[in-house]
Design a protein around this motif. Structure first.
Motif, PDB file in Angstrom:
ATOM      1  N   LEU A   1      53.912  -0.153  39.184  1.00  0.00           N
ATOM      2  CA  LEU A   1      55.227  -0.757  39.382  1.00  0.00           C
ATOM      3  C   LEU A   1      55.705  -1.459  38.106  1.00  0.00           C
ATOM      4  N   THR A   2      54.824  -2.176  37.433  1.00  0.00           N
ATOM      5  CA  THR A   2      55.165  -2.860  36.186  1.00  0.00           C
ATOM      6  C   THR A   2      55.542  -1.854  35.109  1.00  0.00           C
ATOM      7  N   ARG A   3      54.776  -0.775  35.000  1.00  0.00           N
ATOM      8  CA  ARG A   3      55.049   0.277  34.012  1.00  0.00           C
ATOM      9  C   ARG A   3      56.402   0.946  34.278  1.00  0.00           C
ATOM     10  N   LEU A   4      56.690   1.214  35.542  1.00  0.00           N
ATOM     11  CA  LEU A   4      57.969   1.831  35.895  1.00  0.00           C
ATOM     12  C   LEU A   4      59.141   0.909  35.566  1.00  0.00           C
ATOM     13  N   LYS A   5      59.002  -0.367  35.849  1.00  0.00           N
ATOM     14  CA  LYS A   5      60.061  -1.333  35.528  1.00  0.00           C
ATOM     15  C   LYS A   5      60.317  -1.377  34.025  1.00  0.00           C
ATOM     16  N   GLU A   6      59.247  -1.327  33.234  1.00  0.00           N
ATOM     17  CA  GLU A   6      59.400  -1.319  31.771  1.00  0.00           C
ATOM     18  C   GLU A   6      60.145  -0.074  31.311  1.00  0.00           C
ATOM     19  N   MET A   7      59.790   1.091  31.877  1.00  0.00           N
ATOM     20  CA  MET A   7      60.482   2.336  31.513  1.00  0.00           C
ATOM     21  C   MET A   7      61.954   2.266  31.898  1.00  0.00           C
ATOM     22  N   LEU A   8      62.251   1.720  33.065  1.00  0.00           N
ATOM     23  CA  LEU A   8      63.645   1.627  33.525  1.00  0.00           C
ATOM     24  C   LEU A   8      64.478   0.719  32.619  1.00  0.00           C
ATOM     25  N   THR A   9      63.902  -0.403  32.182  1.00  0.00           N
ATOM     26  CA  THR A   9      64.663  -1.322  31.329  1.00  0.00           C
ATOM     27  C   THR A   9      64.939  -0.728  29.954  1.00  0.00           C
ATOM     28  N   LYS A  10      64.167   0.273  29.537  1.00  0.00           N
ATOM     29  CA  LYS A  10      64.388   0.931  28.241  1.00  0.00           C
ATOM     30  C   LYS A  10      65.314   2.142  28.368  1.00  0.00           C
ATOM     31  N   ASN A  11      65.620   2.550  29.583  1.00  0.00           N
ATOM     32  CA  ASN A  11      66.433   3.740  29.820  1.00  0.00           C
ATOM     33  C   ASN A  11      67.918   3.394  29.823  1.00  0.00           C
TER      34      ASN A  11
ATOM     35  N   LEU B   1      70.466   4.611  31.260  1.00  0.00           N
ATOM     36  CA  LEU B   1      71.130   4.653  32.554  1.00  0.00           C
ATOM     37  C   LEU B   1      70.856   3.401  33.389  1.00  0.00           C
ATOM     38  N   PHE B   2      69.689   2.786  33.219  1.00  0.00           N
ATOM     39  CA  PHE B   2      69.281   1.665  34.061  1.00  0.00           C
ATOM     40  C   PHE B   2      69.164   0.331  33.325  1.00  0.00           C
ATOM     41  N   SER B   3      69.232   0.336  32.007  1.00  0.00           N
ATOM     42  CA  SER B   3      68.960  -0.868  31.208  1.00  0.00           C
ATOM     43  C   SER B   3      69.900  -2.038  31.514  1.00  0.00           C
ATOM     44  N   HIS B   4      71.090  -1.788  31.999  1.00  0.00           N
ATOM     45  CA  HIS B   4      72.057  -2.850  32.280  1.00  0.00           C
ATOM     46  C   HIS B   4      71.823  -3.529  33.629  1.00  0.00           C
ATOM     47  N   LEU B   5      70.924  -2.992  34.455  1.00  0.00           N
ATOM     48  CA  LEU B   5      70.709  -3.533  35.795  1.00  0.00           C
ATOM     49  C   LEU B   5      69.973  -4.867  35.757  1.00  0.00           C
ATOM     50  N   SER B   6      70.193  -5.679  36.775  1.00  0.00           N
ATOM     51  CA  SER B   6      69.481  -6.951  36.919  1.00  0.00           C
ATOM     52  C   SER B   6      68.019  -6.661  37.264  1.00  0.00           C
ATOM     53  N   GLU B   7      67.177  -7.674  37.132  1.00  0.00           N
ATOM     54  CA  GLU B   7      65.753  -7.511  37.470  1.00  0.00           C
ATOM     55  C   GLU B   7      65.587  -7.082  38.922  1.00  0.00           C
ATOM     56  N   GLU B   8      66.407  -7.657  39.792  1.00  0.00           N
ATOM     57  CA  GLU B   8      66.340  -7.317  41.216  1.00  0.00           C
ATOM     58  C   GLU B   8      66.664  -5.836  41.447  1.00  0.00           C
ATOM     59  N   ASN B   9      67.708  -5.341  40.782  1.00  0.00           N
ATOM     60  CA  ASN B   9      68.083  -3.934  40.942  1.00  0.00           C
ATOM     61  C   ASN B   9      67.076  -3.002  40.280  1.00  0.00           C
ATOM     62  N   ILE B  10      66.501  -3.419  39.150  1.00  0.00           N
ATOM     63  CA  ILE B  10      65.438  -2.628  38.517  1.00  0.00           C
ATOM     64  C   ILE B  10      64.273  -2.498  39.485  1.00  0.00           C
ATOM     65  N   ALA B  11      63.908  -3.597  40.162  1.00  0.00           N
ATOM     66  CA  ALA B  11      62.806  -3.569  41.136  1.00  0.00           C
ATOM     67  C   ALA B  11      63.131  -2.625  42.294  1.00  0.00           C
ATOM     68  N   THR B  12      64.391  -2.620  42.744  1.00  0.00           N
ATOM     69  CA  THR B  12      64.803  -1.725  43.837  1.00  0.00           C
ATOM     70  C   THR B  12      64.663  -0.269  43.415  1.00  0.00           C
ATOM     71  N   VAL B  13      65.113   0.045  42.199  1.00  0.00           N
ATOM     72  CA  VAL B  13      65.004   1.425  41.705  1.00  0.00           C
ATOM     73  C   VAL B  13      63.537   1.806  41.543  1.00  0.00           C
ATOM     74  N   ALA B  14      62.734   0.903  40.973  1.00  0.00           N
ATOM     75  CA  ALA B  14      61.301   1.193  40.779  1.00  0.00           C
ATOM     76  C   ALA B  14      60.615   1.460  42.120  1.00  0.00           C
ATOM     77  N   ASP B  15      60.953   0.687  43.144  1.00  0.00           N
ATOM     78  CA  ASP B  15      60.374   0.903  44.478  1.00  0.00           C
ATOM     79  C   ASP B  15      60.778   2.257  45.052  1.00  0.00           C
ATOM     80  N   ALA B  16      61.967   2.735  44.680  1.00  0.00           N
ATOM     81  CA  ALA B  16      62.479   3.997  45.234  1.00  0.00           C
ATOM     82  C   ALA B  16      61.959   5.232  44.505  1.00  0.00           C
ATOM     83  N   LEU B  17      61.309   5.040  43.355  1.00  0.00           N
ATOM     84  CA  LEU B  17      60.778   6.191  42.611  1.00  0.00           C
ATOM     85  C   LEU B  17      59.557   6.754  43.326  1.00  0.00           C
ATOM     86  N   GLU B  18      59.539   8.069  43.410  1.00  0.00           N
ATOM     87  CA  GLU B  18      58.438   8.756  44.092  1.00  0.00           C
ATOM     88  C   GLU B  18      57.644   9.563  43.077  1.00  0.00           C
TER      89      GLU B  18
END
Length: 191
Positions: A92-102, A104-121
């Motif tokens: 989960l931590t690794r996915l959040k780090e990847m999302l914040t560098k992307n 498409l997702f870098s502008h999202l809040s921490e809460e929204n990054i966590a939601t997207v990370a939870d939804a990744l399969e």
């Protein structure tokens, strides 16, 4: 207000000049705009509801926008909640780090990054299998957790490779476009 100045470049230059701090140096450097600081533009108004406090340049005629359209959303769509897939804390931590560098997702809040990370399969792709086929419609993007993949485009051939922490497929999500390339696994991969 749907209006355009008759001389857009002059309008932009005057607007920029007016935003500069007022000083004699500016008047000397930009004599052609010195009068713009105190200039009051004459406006021909297309409708009586325009704001009298707004100054428009000469030739700039405000008018109403004919309409604003958007896709309607159903009650069912409003009630939609993103899926969640169990992950260990390290993943989960690794996915959040990847999302914040992307991009498409870098502008999202921490809460929204966590939601997207939870939804990744997690998707496991054996070597040689196609992940994305060019010209197909797309509804997912992928983050490479493990493995190596190749990107091929019709008429151009091999374009690039993807490895750990790379991502692909974002354009189809952003613009609703068809896939612009074929992505295949070179080695067994986890996305």
């Amino acid at each position: 207000v749907n209006a355009r100045p008759s001389e857009p470049i002059k309008y932009l230059a005057q607007s920029l000049y007016q935003s500069l701090p007022v000083a004699e140096q500016n008047d000397q450097e930009f004599p052609e705009f010195a009068s713009a600081r105190n200039h009051s533009y004459n406006v021909r108004v297309g409708d009586s509801s325009s704001n009298p406090n707004v100054q428009y340049p000469e030739g700039f005629v405000p008018s109403r926008r004919p309409s604003v359209c958007g896709e309607s959303i159903s009650e069912e769509e409003l009630a939609w909640r993103p899926p969640t897939f169990d992950k260990d804390l390290e993943t989960l931590t690794r996915l959040k780090e990847m999302l914040t560098k992307n991009i498409l997702f870098s502008h999202l809040s921490e809460e929204n990054i966590a939601t997207v990370a939870d939804a990744l399969e997690l998707v496991e792709i054996p070597a040689g299998e196609m992940v994305i086929k060019q010209h197909d419609t797309g509804n997912a993007c992928y983050f490479v957790e493990e493995g190596s993949l190749k990107c091929d485009v019709e008429g151009r051939g091999h374009v690039c490779n993807y490895a750990k922490e790379d991502s692909f497929g974002e354009v189809a999500l952003m613009y609703g476009n068809i896939r612009g390339a074929t992505i295949s696994a070179i080695t067994d991969s986890k996305l």
